[in-house]
Design an enzyme around this catalytic site. Structure first.
Site, PDB file in Angstrom:
ATOM      1  N   TYR A 163      -3.835  -0.116   9.827  1.00  0.00           N
ATOM      2  CA  TYR A 163      -3.592  -0.487   8.435  1.00  0.00           C
ATOM      3  C   TYR A 163      -2.150  -0.158   8.034  1.00  0.00           C
ATOM      4  O   TYR A 163      -1.457  -0.979   7.419  1.00  0.00           O
ATOM      5  CB  TYR A 163      -4.596   0.263   7.556  1.00  0.00           C
ATOM      6  CG  TYR A 163      -4.589  -0.084   6.090  1.00  0.00           C
ATOM      7  CD1 TYR A 163      -5.244  -1.224   5.618  1.00  0.00           C
ATOM      8  CD2 TYR A 163      -3.972   0.750   5.149  1.00  0.00           C
ATOM      9  CE1 TYR A 163      -5.268  -1.525   4.257  1.00  0.00           C
ATOM     10  CE2 TYR A 163      -3.997   0.458   3.794  1.00  0.00           C
ATOM     11  CZ  TYR A 163      -4.646  -0.684   3.358  1.00  0.00           C
ATOM     12  OH  TYR A 163      -4.668  -0.982   2.011  1.00  0.00           O
ATOM     13  N   SER A 206       0.847  -1.204   0.000  1.00  0.00           N
ATOM     14  CA  SER A 206       0.000   0.000   0.000  1.00  0.00           C
ATOM     15  C   SER A 206       0.880   1.250   0.000  1.00  0.00           C
ATOM     16  O   SER A 206       2.074   1.183   0.306  1.00  0.00           O
ATOM     17  CB  SER A 206      -0.840  -0.018   1.282  1.00  0.00           C
ATOM     18  OG  SER A 206      -1.459   1.223   1.534  1.00  0.00           O
TER      19      SER A 206
HETATM   20  P1  NAP Z   1     -11.856  -5.044  -1.278  1.00  0.00           P
HETATM   21  O1  NAP Z   1     -12.568  -4.501  -2.467  1.00  0.00           O
HETATM   22  O2  NAP Z   1     -12.344  -4.662   0.060  1.00  0.00           O
HETATM   23  O3  NAP Z   1     -11.762  -6.656  -1.383  1.00  0.00           O
HETATM   24  C1  NAP Z   1     -11.138  -7.361  -0.366  1.00  0.00           C
HETATM   25  C2  NAP Z   1     -11.226  -8.849  -0.608  1.00  0.00           C
HETATM   26  O4  NAP Z   1     -10.533  -9.514   0.468  1.00  0.00           O
HETATM   27  C3  NAP Z   1     -12.646  -9.403  -0.624  1.00  0.00           C
HETATM   28  O5  NAP Z   1     -12.754 -10.331  -1.696  1.00  0.00           O
HETATM   29  C4  NAP Z   1     -12.776 -10.125   0.722  1.00  0.00           C
HETATM   30  O6  NAP Z   1     -13.562 -11.299   0.691  1.00  0.00           O
HETATM   31  C5  NAP Z   1     -11.332 -10.555   0.965  1.00  0.00           C
HETATM   32  N1  NAP Z   1     -11.035 -10.787   2.381  1.00  0.00           N
HETATM   33  C6  NAP Z   1     -11.077  -9.914   3.412  1.00  0.00           C
HETATM   34  N2  NAP Z   1     -10.707 -10.519   4.559  1.00  0.00           N
HETATM   35  C7  NAP Z   1     -10.406 -11.786   4.240  1.00  0.00           C
HETATM   36  C8  NAP Z   1      -9.950 -12.907   4.971  1.00  0.00           C
HETATM   37  N3  NAP Z   1      -9.736 -12.841   6.296  1.00  0.00           N
HETATM   38  N4  NAP Z   1      -9.736 -14.077   4.321  1.00  0.00           N
HETATM   39  C9  NAP Z   1      -9.968 -14.174   2.999  1.00  0.00           C
HETATM   40  N5  NAP Z   1     -10.389 -13.150   2.233  1.00  0.00           N
HETATM   41  C10 NAP Z   1     -10.619 -11.976   2.859  1.00  0.00           C
HETATM   42  O7  NAP Z   1     -10.321  -4.639  -1.329  1.00  0.00           O
HETATM   43  P2  NAP Z   1      -9.427  -4.045  -2.528  1.00  0.00           P
HETATM   44  O8  NAP Z   1      -9.550  -2.574  -2.517  1.00  0.00           O
HETATM   45  O9  NAP Z   1      -9.648  -4.816  -3.785  1.00  0.00           O
HETATM   46  O10 NAP Z   1      -7.996  -4.369  -1.914  1.00  0.00           O
HETATM   47  C11 NAP Z   1      -7.304  -5.577  -2.118  1.00  0.00           C
HETATM   48  C12 NAP Z   1      -5.954  -5.474  -1.436  1.00  0.00           C
HETATM   49  O11 NAP Z   1      -5.258  -4.349  -1.936  1.00  0.00           O
HETATM   50  C13 NAP Z   1      -6.049  -5.260   0.083  1.00  0.00           C
HETATM   51  O12 NAP Z   1      -4.968  -5.922   0.705  1.00  0.00           O
HETATM   52  C14 NAP Z   1      -5.904  -3.764   0.221  1.00  0.00           C
HETATM   53  O13 NAP Z   1      -5.431  -3.383   1.476  1.00  0.00           O
HETATM   54  C15 NAP Z   1      -4.894  -3.487  -0.864  1.00  0.00           C
HETATM   55  N6  NAP Z   1      -4.896  -2.118  -1.360  1.00  0.00           N
HETATM   56  C16 NAP Z   1      -6.023  -1.503  -1.798  1.00  0.00           C
HETATM   57  C17 NAP Z   1      -5.945  -0.220  -2.326  1.00  0.00           C
HETATM   58  C18 NAP Z   1      -7.117   0.526  -2.847  1.00  0.00           C
HETATM   59  O14 NAP Z   1      -6.981   1.732  -3.100  1.00  0.00           O
HETATM   60  N7  NAP Z   1      -8.260  -0.083  -3.060  1.00  0.00           N
HETATM   61  C19 NAP Z   1      -4.707   0.421  -2.379  1.00  0.00           C
HETATM   62  C20 NAP Z   1      -3.571  -0.235  -1.880  1.00  0.00           C
HETATM   63  C21 NAP Z   1      -3.678  -1.500  -1.387  1.00  0.00           C
HETATM   64  P3  NAP Z   1     -15.183 -11.297   0.714  1.00  0.00           P
HETATM   65  O15 NAP Z   1     -15.611 -10.818  -0.619  1.00  0.00           O
HETATM   66  O16 NAP Z   1     -15.537 -12.733   0.924  1.00  0.00           O
HETATM   67  O17 NAP Z   1     -15.591 -10.388   1.829  1.00  0.00           O
HETATM   68  C1  GCO Z   2      -7.092   5.165   3.037  1.00  0.00           C
HETATM   69  C2  GCO Z   2      -7.133   4.183   1.915  1.00  0.00           C
HETATM   70  C3  GCO Z   2      -5.763   3.611   1.608  1.00  0.00           C
HETATM   71  C4  GCO Z   2      -5.803   2.784   0.363  1.00  0.00           C
HETATM   72  C5  GCO Z   2      -4.504   2.218  -0.091  1.00  0.00           C
HETATM   73  C6  GCO Z   2      -3.514   3.264  -0.466  1.00  0.00           C
HETATM   74  O1  GCO Z   2      -8.030   5.213   3.808  1.00  0.00           O
HETATM   75  O2  GCO Z   2      -6.116   5.945   3.097  1.00  0.00           O
HETATM   76  O3  GCO Z   2      -8.092   3.196   2.076  1.00  0.00           O
HETATM   77  O4  GCO Z   2      -5.177   3.065   2.707  1.00  0.00           O
HETATM   78  O5  GCO Z   2      -6.750   1.766   0.442  1.00  0.00           O
HETATM   79  O6  GCO Z   2      -3.993   1.189   0.708  1.00  0.00           O
HETATM   80  O7  GCO Z   2      -2.443   2.672  -1.106  1.00  0.00           O
END
Ligand code: NAP
Ligand code: GCO
Length: 261
Positions: free
Chosen positions: A155, A142
């Site tokens: 986080y 992240s």
């Molecule tokens: P999201 O839309 O909230 O999807 C999260 C997924 O993780 C869902 O499919 C959920 O399953 C699954 N999950 C949560 N807890 C779990 C557990 N204990 N065991 C198995 N599966 C679990 O998240 P996203 O935005 O696509 O993010 C995916 C990853 O990228 C995360 O690690 C997040 O921190 C990281 N990330 C996101 C962003 C962003 O801007 N969106 C940026 C940087 C990093 P269910 O569908 O069954 O609930």
């Molecule tokens: C927040 C966001 C972030 C992103 C992501 C950034 O509240 O600042 O949710 O943490 O999800 O991980 O890279």
């Protein structure tokens, strides 16, 4: 060099969002997909979406924080599909709560899903990777692996830890031809960030939406599809001498001081 033909990729939390896009991308390069989530309904819905795209994907209902359940899932994959070549630790949660108002229970839960679970998952697949002569582990980190901000103490602690777990897996298992790298997405349009993009009652964009566009040289949010190329690179032979690296895919956020208001 970028082909994943004959490879088996396990992407955690790949029902939708970033995990689904990465799984779709790895499949387009030839990999067979295995994915999991915690909600059976979402795992089943995702299966329909993978089928629609003609992707060979097998879904499991499995909580990545539950070591016994993870071992059972890995045993089942080994018996019915094969041993895993590529693990993408994508499953993650966030709780946006000011630190002094956050309970230790909530803090622990975020650390459990975002840091302990990648440890449990990696530990479960590395022995098979050693036996088969190599493997790829990609940890989804992240911006918060590098930066802090209000309300995301748990986080940021977990994602900073995940960066170091990545480097440590690379250090400890690199000699077995295992490459462990991270992808650090910028701000990506997924359900996780939907609350930060909600249109306000007065019809104006959310202040955070404008803030992120001003912090990003690309002047836009990322899409889950922006992560596909980097994921294929880190999953394929093209990255065989890249180890312990975090590849930030952020439209330039970490390079930029931000637009002057
Ligand atoms: P999201 O839309 O909230 O999807 C999260 C997924 O993780 C869902 O499919 C959920 O399953 C699954 N999950 C949560 N807890 C779990 C557990 N204990 N065991 C198995 N599966 C679990 O998240 P996203 O935005 O696509 O993010 C995916 C990853 O990228 C995360 O690690 C997040 O921190 C990281 N990330 C996101 C962003 C962003 O801007 N969106 C940026 C940087 C990093 P269910 O569908 O069954 O609930
Ligand atoms: C927040 C966001 C972030 C992103 C992501 C950034 O509240 O600042 O949710 O943490 O999800 O991980 O890279």
């Amino acid at each position: 060099m970028f082909s994943l033909k004959g490879k088996i990729a396990l992407v955690t939390g790949a029902n939708y969002g970033i995990g689904f896009a990465i799984a779709k991308g790895l499949a387009s390069a030839g990999a067979k997909i295995v994915y999991n989530g915690i909600s059976k309904t979402e795992v089943d819905n995702a299966k329909v979406e993978y089928d629609k795209l003609g992707i060979d994907a097998t879904g499991y209902v499995c909580d990545c924080t539950d070591e016994d359940a993870v071992e059972k899932m890995i045993d089942d994959i080994r018996a019915n599909i094969g041993t895993i070549d590529i693990l993408v630790n994508n499953a993650g949660i966030i709780k946006r709560i000011p630190m002094i108002e956050m309970s230790a229970k909530d803090f622990r839960q975020v650390i459990d899903v975002d840091l302990n679970a990648p440890f449990i998952m990696a530990k479960a697949v590395i022995p098979d990777m050693i036996l088969k002569g190599g493997g790829k582990i990609i940890n989804i980190c992240s911006m918060m692996s590098e930066l802090g901000r209000e309300t995301v103490s748990a986080y940021a602690s977990a994602k900073g830890g995940l960066k170091m777990l990545t480097k440590n897996i690379a250090s400890e298992y690199g000699k077995y031809n295992i490459q462990c790298n991270g992808i650090g997405p910028g701000y990506i349009e997924t359900p996780q960030t939907a609350p930060l993009r909600e249109i306000q009652p007065d019809g104006k964009p959310h202040p955070f939406d404008s803030f992120i566009k001003a912090k990003t040289p690309a002047e836009r949010w990322g899409t889950p599809e922006d992560l596909i190329g980097p994921a294929i690179f880190l999953a394929s032979d093209a990255s065989n001498f890249v180890n312990g690296h975090i590849l930030y895919v952020d439209g330039g956020i970490l390079a930029y001081i931000g637009k002057q208001p």
